[in-house]
Design an enzyme around this catalytic site. Structure first.
Site, PDB file in Angstrom:
ATOM      1  CB  SER A   1      -9.272  -2.225  -1.559  1.00  0.00           C
ATOM      2  OG  SER A   1      -9.711  -1.169  -0.737  1.00  0.00           O
TER       3      SER A   1
ATOM      4  CG  HIS B   1      -6.234   0.306  -0.961  1.00  0.00           C
ATOM      5  ND1 HIS B   1      -7.167   0.345  -1.980  1.00  0.00           N
ATOM      6  CD2 HIS B   1      -5.030   0.533  -1.552  1.00  0.00           C
ATOM      7  CE1 HIS B   1      -6.560   0.601  -3.120  1.00  0.00           C
ATOM      8  NE2 HIS B   1      -5.255   0.710  -2.889  1.00  0.00           N
TER       9      HIS B   1
ATOM     10  CG  ASP C   1      -4.776   1.049  -6.735  1.00  0.00           C
ATOM     11  OD1 ASP C   1      -4.106   1.389  -7.730  1.00  0.00           O
ATOM     12  OD2 ASP C   1      -4.288   0.922  -5.592  1.00  0.00           O
TER      13      ASP C   1
END
Length: 356
Positions: A176, A203, A296
Site C-alpha cells: 500500500s 492499493h 491487509d
C-alpha cells in the site's frame, strides 16, 4: 526512511503554493476542517527556510513552482528535515502517472490532483479527500534511530543453500503506502529470465492503474501487465490487480475477478489473493507483504503458512509505513523478515539462480 503511525491529533501543515488564489482556497479547506496551517511559502526555497522554524507535521506542496519546484523540495526535505509530504498538483492526473510515481520515488508519501474552485467560488468535492489525506499523513512519524543491521531472519536466510529452497510456482506481493517505490526496486532487480510468475496487489487511487502498470513496465526487465479474468499466469510476467475488484486464482489456475463484499475495507485485497494462492498452490506459493498502512495481507500469510508456503515481510527499517508488514509479522505466520534490498535477492535464490 521509516515512518510509524502516531495518534490522531490536529495536524500542523506547511502549505507551499505559488498561486495566492489557490493558496487561499486550500488554506480555507484545511482550516475549515480543523487542520492548522502553521505557515505558508511561495516556493521550495522559502519553504526550506521555514521548516526548521515551524516544524510542521505535514508539508503540502505544489509541483510546479519558480526557483525550486515540488520535486526538488521533496528531495531536500527528505535529506534535511524528513517528514510526510503531500504533493498537491494539477500535474497529478491519472494520465500523468509518471509525474506521480517519480515524486513518490523522491520521498513524497502521497500525491493528489489540486482541488480547484467551481464557479461562484465554492470549493470542489476533492476537499474531503484532501482533508482525509492530510489527517492520515499527520499520523505518520519518522523513526530515525534504527541501526542498519541484518535481522536474525535475514542471517538465517543467507546461511541456507539454494538446494534447501523449494522452487515455488507463483509469488504474491501485497503493498500500500510506500509500495510503488518498493515494487519498483524489487522488479528492477529481477532478471528478464525470472521464471516464477508474480502477482501484485497495490492499493492505488482509482484511475491510476494503467499508468502505474506502464511506469513499472518501463523500469522492470519483466513484462508488467494488468491482470484480467481468464488469464493464466506465466513466468517472465508480473500481473497487477485491478483497482475496483478482488483478484484471485481459481482451481484451474486462472485469474478470476470478484466484486467487493459488504464491509470490505481493502479493494483489491491482499488477503483475498494470498488465500486463493494458498488454496490452489498449497506449499508451492510465496506471499510477500511490503510497506503499507493497515493490516491487509495478515490473514493471507496465515493461509499460505498453514499450507506450507513461504511468507515474507519487509522489515521496519526499510518500510515507509510498517503497518502491513508489522501486522503480518505479529500473526506468527511470517517465515522471513527482510530489508527491501534483500527481497529480490531472496526471490532469485528461490528459483536457483546465482545473484550477480
Amino acid at each position: 526512511m521509516n515512518f510509524q503511525l502516531m495518534p490522531d491529533t490536529s495536524p500542523n501543515v506547511l502549505l507551499v503554493e505559488d498561486s495566492l488564489v489557490e493558496m487561499a482556497i486550500i488554506k480555507k479547506i484545511l482550516e475549515d476542517n480543523g487542520i492548522h496551517v502553521v505557515g505558508t511559502a511561495m516556493n521550495g526555497v522559502e519553504a526550506l527556510k521555514k521548516i526548521p522554524l515551524l516544524n510542521p507535521d505535514v508539508i503540502c506542496t505544489d509541483y510546479h513552482m519558480p526557483e525550486m519546484d515540488g520535486m526538488e523540495l521533496t528531495k531536500q526535505v527528505m535529506e534535511k528535515y524528513p517528514r510526510p509530504i503531500l504533493v498537491l498538483s494539477i500535474s497529478a492526473q491519472p494520465y500523468q502517472v509518471h509525474n506521480i510515481m517519480n515524486i513518490l520515488k523522491a520521498g513524497a508519501l502521497d500525491v493528489m490532483a489540486k482541488p480547484l474552485p467551481h464557479s461562484g467560488g465554492v470549493v470542489c468535492t476533492d476537499a474531503k479527500l484532501l482533508v482525509e489525506k492530510i489527517r492520515i499523513l499527520a499520523g505518520v512519524k519518522i523513526i530515525s534511530n534504527h541501526k542498519k543491521k541484518a535481522t536474525q531472519a535475514e542471517n538465517s536466510v543467507r546461511a541456507m543453500s539454494n538446494d534447501a529452497l523449494k522452487v515455488p510456482q507463483i509469488i504474491g506481493i501485497g503493498s500500500s503506502t510506500g509500495g510503488p517505490q518498493a515494487l519498483l526496486k524489487i522488479l528492477s532487480e529481477l532478471p528478464e529470465d525470472f521464471s516464477i510468475p508474480i502477482v501484485c496487489v497495490q492499493h492505488i487511487s482509482a484511475g491510476f492503474l494503467p499508468g502505474f502498470v506502464e511506469w513499472l513496465n518501463d523500469n522492470a526487465r519483466l513484462s508488467v501487465v494488468a491482470a484480467e479474468a481468464g488469464m493464466t499466469p506465466h513466468g517472465g510476467y508480473v500481473y497487477v490487480a485491478p483497482e475496483s475488484q478482488h483478484l484471485i486464482l481459481d482451481s484451474d489456475k486462472r485469474f478470476k475477478l470478484l466484486p467487493a463484499d459488504v464491509g470490505d475495507i481493502y479493494l483489491p485485497s491482499v488477503d483475498c489473493l494470498f488465500t486463493s494462492l494458498a488454496n490452489v498452490y498449497h506449499d508451492a506459493c510465496v506471499g510477500v507483504v511490503l510497506s503499507g498502512m493497515g493490516c491487509d495481507g495478515s490473514q493471507g500469510v496465515v493461509a499460505i503458512h498453514a499450507h506450507g508456503g513461504l511468507t515474507m515481510a519487509q522489515d521496519e527499517e526499510s518500510s515507509v509505513i510498517f503497518g502491513m508488514p508489522k501486522s503480518a509479522i505479529e500473526t506468527g505466520a511470517v517465515t522471513t523478515v527482510l530489508p527491501l534490498h534483500s527481497i529480490s535477492e531472496r526471490l532469485i535464490k528461490l528459483q536457483g539462480q546465482t545473484v550477480e
